[in-house]
Design an enzyme around this catalytic site. Structure first.
Site, mmCIF file in Angstrom:
data_model
loop_
_atom_site.group_PDB
_atom_site.id
_atom_site.type_symbol
_atom_site.label_atom_id
_atom_site.label_comp_id
_atom_site.label_asym_id
_atom_site.label_seq_id
_atom_site.Cartn_x
_atom_site.Cartn_y
_atom_site.Cartn_z
ATOM 1 N N ASP A 70 0.893 -1.095 0.094
ATOM 2 C CA ASP A 70 -0.036 0.136 0.013
ATOM 3 C C ASP A 70 0.943 1.401 -0.075
ATOM 4 O O ASP A 70 1.508 1.574 1.039
ATOM 5 C CB ASP A 70 -1.046 0.033 1.188
ATOM 6 C CG ASP A 70 -1.997 1.153 1.262
ATOM 7 O OD1 ASP A 70 -1.585 2.192 0.459
ATOM 8 O OD2 ASP A 70 -2.941 1.169 2.080
ATOM 9 N N VAL A 71 0.872 1.823 -1.248
ATOM 10 C CA VAL A 71 1.970 2.935 -1.322
ATOM 11 C C VAL A 71 1.786 3.999 -0.498
ATOM 12 O O VAL A 71 2.583 4.866 -0.259
ATOM 13 C CB VAL A 71 2.263 3.400 -2.699
ATOM 14 C CG1 VAL A 71 2.792 2.192 -3.575
ATOM 15 C CG2 VAL A 71 0.945 3.959 -3.330
ATOM 16 N N ILE A 98 -1.022 1.486 -10.384
ATOM 17 C CA ILE A 98 -1.794 1.925 -9.238
ATOM 18 C C ILE A 98 -2.314 3.085 -9.396
ATOM 19 O O ILE A 98 -1.627 4.069 -9.727
ATOM 20 C CB ILE A 98 -0.617 1.907 -7.985
ATOM 21 C CG1 ILE A 98 -0.004 0.606 -7.733
ATOM 22 C CG2 ILE A 98 -1.224 2.385 -6.716
ATOM 23 C CD1 ILE A 98 1.164 0.528 -6.969
ATOM 24 N N TYR A 161 -13.946 11.726 -16.147
ATOM 25 C CA TYR A 161 -12.645 11.333 -15.817
ATOM 26 C C TYR A 161 -11.991 12.377 -14.887
ATOM 27 O O TYR A 161 -11.270 11.917 -13.914
ATOM 28 C CB TYR A 161 -11.604 11.247 -17.159
ATOM 29 C CG TYR A 161 -10.425 10.367 -16.868
ATOM 30 C CD1 TYR A 161 -10.529 9.007 -16.376
ATOM 31 C CD2 TYR A 161 -9.235 10.849 -17.125
ATOM 32 C CE1 TYR A 161 -9.484 8.111 -16.166
ATOM 33 C CE2 TYR A 161 -8.023 10.063 -16.978
ATOM 34 C CZ TYR A 161 -8.268 8.635 -16.279
ATOM 35 O OH TYR A 161 -7.286 7.797 -16.186
ATOM 36 N N LYS A 168 -2.985 11.895 -14.361
ATOM 37 C CA LYS A 168 -2.331 11.164 -15.193
ATOM 38 C C LYS A 168 -1.584 11.842 -16.496
ATOM 39 O O LYS A 168 -0.425 11.324 -16.705
ATOM 40 C CB LYS A 168 -3.397 10.389 -16.147
ATOM 41 C CG LYS A 168 -4.214 9.149 -15.436
ATOM 42 C CD LYS A 168 -3.308 8.072 -15.065
ATOM 43 C CE LYS A 168 -3.969 7.099 -14.381
ATOM 44 N NZ LYS A 168 -3.364 5.964 -13.816
ATOM 45 N N LYS A 198 -12.688 -3.166 -19.021
ATOM 46 C CA LYS A 198 -13.616 -3.318 -17.766
ATOM 47 C C LYS A 198 -12.787 -4.015 -16.638
ATOM 48 O O LYS A 198 -12.437 -5.241 -16.139
ATOM 49 C CB LYS A 198 -14.566 -4.492 -18.146
ATOM 50 C CG LYS A 198 -15.834 -3.891 -19.004
ATOM 51 C CD LYS A 198 -16.743 -4.843 -19.549
ATOM 52 C CE LYS A 198 -17.790 -4.211 -20.402
ATOM 53 N NZ LYS A 198 -18.804 -5.661 -20.625
ATOM 54 N N THR A 199 -12.167 -2.931 -15.916
ATOM 55 C CA THR A 199 -11.433 -3.141 -14.780
ATOM 56 C C THR A 199 -12.167 -2.681 -13.343
ATOM 57 O O THR A 199 -13.284 -1.768 -13.608
ATOM 58 C CB THR A 199 -10.183 -2.652 -14.650
ATOM 59 O OG1 THR A 199 -10.072 -1.276 -14.680
ATOM 60 C CG2 THR A 199 -9.301 -3.123 -16.060
ATOM 61 N N ALA A 201 -10.948 -0.693 -11.256
ATOM 62 C CA ALA A 201 -10.535 0.792 -11.085
ATOM 63 C C ALA A 201 -11.645 1.421 -12.286
ATOM 64 O O ALA A 201 -12.135 2.596 -11.559
ATOM 65 C CB ALA A 201 -9.205 0.752 -11.467
#
Length: 260
Positions: A70-71, A98, A161, A168, A198-199, A201
């Site tokens: 877990d960053v 991530i 988004y 990003k 389709k993830t 996230a």
């Protein structure tokens, strides 16, 4: 100059893949592609809740290193790289897949994004890659390849988004600067920009199904990409065949990004 390329071309390479959430994750596609080309894998899981879903995948992929990451938790990244150093003593490939933004900040417009939410999204989704690269670079003694997962919303406005667009964009810019700083060490850095997938996230984005349908209609090839398309793109870029490619944002989207 003749470069000796092993068969398969990633045989014996050591690859760290972060960000697998389940079998449908982009990171899982990368891990499968690397393993198919006989790289050895280190795989991480976010927490104990996610471990039950990822551990069977790690076993199938014969990953000798399987650790929590877990960053946002101080020390976990360093502990992971200590284990890689002790067990392997080197690293050849790094995949950062991530991303996170608080739900309220993600689903509201950018104007409504809180300072805390923006900072958290930037830290987890972007700066963690820089921290990871700093720890990985000393282990890439024979050169290597680093990958971070982006999206077309980094360069064009994609409705809904929201905060992840600027985040990003920062990630893609970070990849270019890291490619410059690490190039003399033989380390190549790419941002990978998959089309809609389709993830888990992606499920947090509002009207994501509409985005998928639009992508199919706009794509020159007329279909969506899948996680293995992304995985084999990264696998190719990690091989000596791509030894002089670096600093790119590589689109794996069936050509959607070229359409007006």
């Amino acid at each position: 100059m003749t470069v000796e390329i092993p068969r398969p071309p990633l045989k014996g390479k050591k690859a760290l893949v972060t960000g697998i959430a389940n079998e449908h994750s982009i990171a899982h596609g990368c891990a499968k592609a690397f393993r198919e080309l006989e790289a050895e894998l280190a795989i991480t899981y976010l927490n104990e809740k996610s471990k039950q879903y990822i551990e069977p995948l790690a076993k199938t992929l014969e990953a000798p290193i399987f650790m929590p990451l877990d960053v946002s938790q101080p020390g976990q990244l360093e502990t992971l790289f200590e284990a890689i150093t002790q067990q392997w003593g080197r690293l050849d490939i790094l995949v950062h897949s991530i991303a996170f933004a608080p739900k309220d900040d993600l689903q509201g417009g950018l104007l409504d994004c809180s300072a805390a939410g923006f900072a958290k999204a930037m830290d987890i989704s972007c700066h963690s890659f820089i921290r990871m690269a700093k720890l990985a670079a000393p282990l890439m003694t024979e050169g290597g390849a680093m990958f971070a997962m982006s999206y077309h919303g980094a360069t064009e406005v994609v409705p809904n988004y929201n905060v992840m667009g600027p985040v990003k964009a920062a990630l893609e810019s970070s990849c270019r600067y890291l490619a410059y700083e690490l190039g003399r060490q033989g380390i190549r850095v790419h941002a990978i920009s998959p089309g809609p997938l389709k993830t888990r996230a992606a499920s947090g984005l509002k009207d994501f199904d509409l985005l998928l349908n639009e992508a199919v209609q706009r794509a020159p090839i007329g279909e969506l990409v899948d996680i293995m398309d992304v995985g084999f793109t990264c696998a190719y870029l990690a091989t000596p065949y791509a030894r002089r490619l670096t600093g790119s944002t590589v689109y794996v989207d069936g050509g959607v990004n070229i359409m007006a």
